[in-house]
Enzyme design. Structure first.
Site, PDB file in Angstrom:
ATOM      1  N   HIS A  65      17.059  47.580  -8.304  1.00 51.15           N
ATOM      2  CA  HIS A  65      17.431  48.094  -6.981  1.00 51.15           C
ATOM      3  C   HIS A  65      18.070  47.042  -6.081  1.00 51.15           C
ATOM      4  O   HIS A  65      18.546  47.355  -4.990  1.00 51.15           O
ATOM      5  CB  HIS A  65      16.214  48.730  -6.278  1.00 51.15           C
ATOM      6  CG  HIS A  65      15.232  47.769  -5.707  1.00 51.15           C
ATOM      7  ND1 HIS A  65      14.010  47.502  -6.306  1.00 51.15           N
ATOM      8  CD2 HIS A  65      15.258  47.016  -4.584  1.00 51.15           C
ATOM      9  CE1 HIS A  65      13.344  46.629  -5.563  1.00 51.15           C
ATOM     10  NE2 HIS A  65      14.089  46.326  -4.507  1.00 51.15           N
ATOM     11  N   ASP A 105      12.762  49.734 -13.037  1.00 51.01           N
ATOM     12  CA  ASP A 105      13.402  48.903 -12.011  1.00 51.01           C
ATOM     13  C   ASP A 105      13.527  47.459 -12.494  1.00 51.01           C
ATOM     14  O   ASP A 105      12.809  46.570 -12.060  1.00 51.01           O
ATOM     15  CB  ASP A 105      12.570  48.982 -10.721  1.00 51.01           C
ATOM     16  CG  ASP A 105      13.254  48.336  -9.535  1.00 51.01           C
ATOM     17  OD1 ASP A 105      14.461  48.057  -9.621  1.00 51.01           O
ATOM     18  OD2 ASP A 105      12.577  48.129  -8.504  1.00 51.01           O
ATOM     19  N   GLY A 197      12.504  41.260   1.071  1.00 48.24           N
ATOM     20  CA  GLY A 197      13.190  40.041   0.672  1.00 48.24           C
ATOM     21  C   GLY A 197      12.645  39.401  -0.584  1.00 48.24           C
ATOM     22  O   GLY A 197      13.227  38.453  -1.113  1.00 48.24           O
ATOM     23  N   SER A 199      11.845  41.297  -3.414  1.00 48.38           N
ATOM     24  CA  SER A 199      12.178  42.114  -4.582  1.00 48.38           C
ATOM     25  C   SER A 199      12.807  41.284  -5.682  1.00 48.38           C
ATOM     26  O   SER A 199      13.626  40.399  -5.423  1.00 48.38           O
ATOM     27  CB  SER A 199      13.165  43.217  -4.181  1.00 48.38           C
ATOM     28  OG  SER A 199      12.561  44.204  -3.415  1.00 48.38           O
ATOM     29  N   GLY A 200      12.445  41.582  -6.911  1.00 47.75           N
ATOM     30  CA  GLY A 200      13.047  40.905  -8.052  1.00 47.75           C
ATOM     31  C   GLY A 200      12.376  39.627  -8.482  1.00 47.75           C
ATOM     32  O   GLY A 200      12.657  39.112  -9.557  1.00 47.75           O
TER      33      GLY A 200
END
Length: 252
Positions: A65, A105, A197, A199-200
């Site tokens: 995402h 995701d 901030g 994410s990932g």
């Protein structure tokens, strides 16, 4: 199916328990500079938008995402302050073919050139086979995101300890949203976790990246009533190996 973060946020209010997918580290501490040499800042127009982590000399793993179709992302490696580091271009965006909303995701960013291993830059191991992580296992998560729900993001890398939550308990907590956690791993702590901030970024247990920061309860980073949720990396090993193998074959 590629869906932008903005579209995801638009769709999510229909859930009984809202979730946020553009997820800083809450109640954490500043990481020792370069103690996590695998961490990277993923940026758009030289602005940090997501975390990520090196899993090989040419691949960064992050959340699907974090990418919007048509945009260009760059990766900053070897950074403690995300404004300082080595900026690298992305050659290919490998988004999981089953990605849709909160499901699958996960994404691999293939860099234009290989990184050089150093004290500031290195990759982290991922699981070798699919297996569950025991509940209450002590793990950690790191990122450059917001430190409170309505707070500012951190330019310097922060980290916090979290514990794995039993998958059945997590499924029950999230069941009102119709979110299946079978390909996810849940973790939480004493008011600690991730926020916008982050994410990932990686969920790290025993020096192995086992999860990718995916989503949490919307607008409630400080005291969520449901666990933070990560994409479970081991569920995607066949796909990951396929991407790695394809690249190696093309180089031979």
């Amino acid at each position: 199916m590629i869906v932008s973060v903005l579209l995801l946020v638009t769709l999510l209010p229909y859930l009984t328990l809202q979730a946020s997918v553009d997820v800083g580290i809450v109640n954490g501490r500043e990481a020792r500079p370069h103690s996590r040499p695998y961490m990277v800042s993923i940026q758009r127009n030289n602005t940090h938008i997501c975390g990520g982590f090196l899993v090989s000399e040419q691949f960064v793993m992050t959340a699907a995402h974090c990418f919007t179709q048509g945009e260009k992302l760059t990766v900053v490696v070897g950074a403690h302050d995300h404004n300082r580091g080595t900026r690298m271009d992305v050659k290919f965006y490998h988004i999981h073919p089953g990605y849709e909303s909160l499901l699958n995701d996960i994404m691999l960013l293939q860099l234009h050139i290989k990184v050089k291993k150093s004290k500031k830059v290195n990759w982290i191991s991922i699981p070798k086979k699919d297996k569950d992580i025991k509940a209450k296992t002590q793990c950690s998560v790191a990122g450059w995101g917001k430190t409170t729900t309505n707070g500012a993001a951190s330019a310097k890398l922060l980290e916090v300890d979290v514990k794995i939550i039993d998958k059945k308990a997590c499924q029950k907590d999230w069941e009102k949203t119709n979110i299946s956690t079978s390909s996810m791993v849940c973790a939480g702590g004493r008011g600690g976790g991730f926020c916008q901030g982050d994410s990932g970024g990686p969920l790290v247990c025993n020096k192995v990246a086992v999860g990718v920061v995916s989503f949490n309860q919307q607008n409630n980073c400080d005291s969520p009533t449901v666990p933070n949720v990560y994409t479970k990396i081991s569920k995607f090993l066949p796909w990951i190996k396929c991407i790695f193998g394809g690249v190696k074959q093309n180089l031979d």
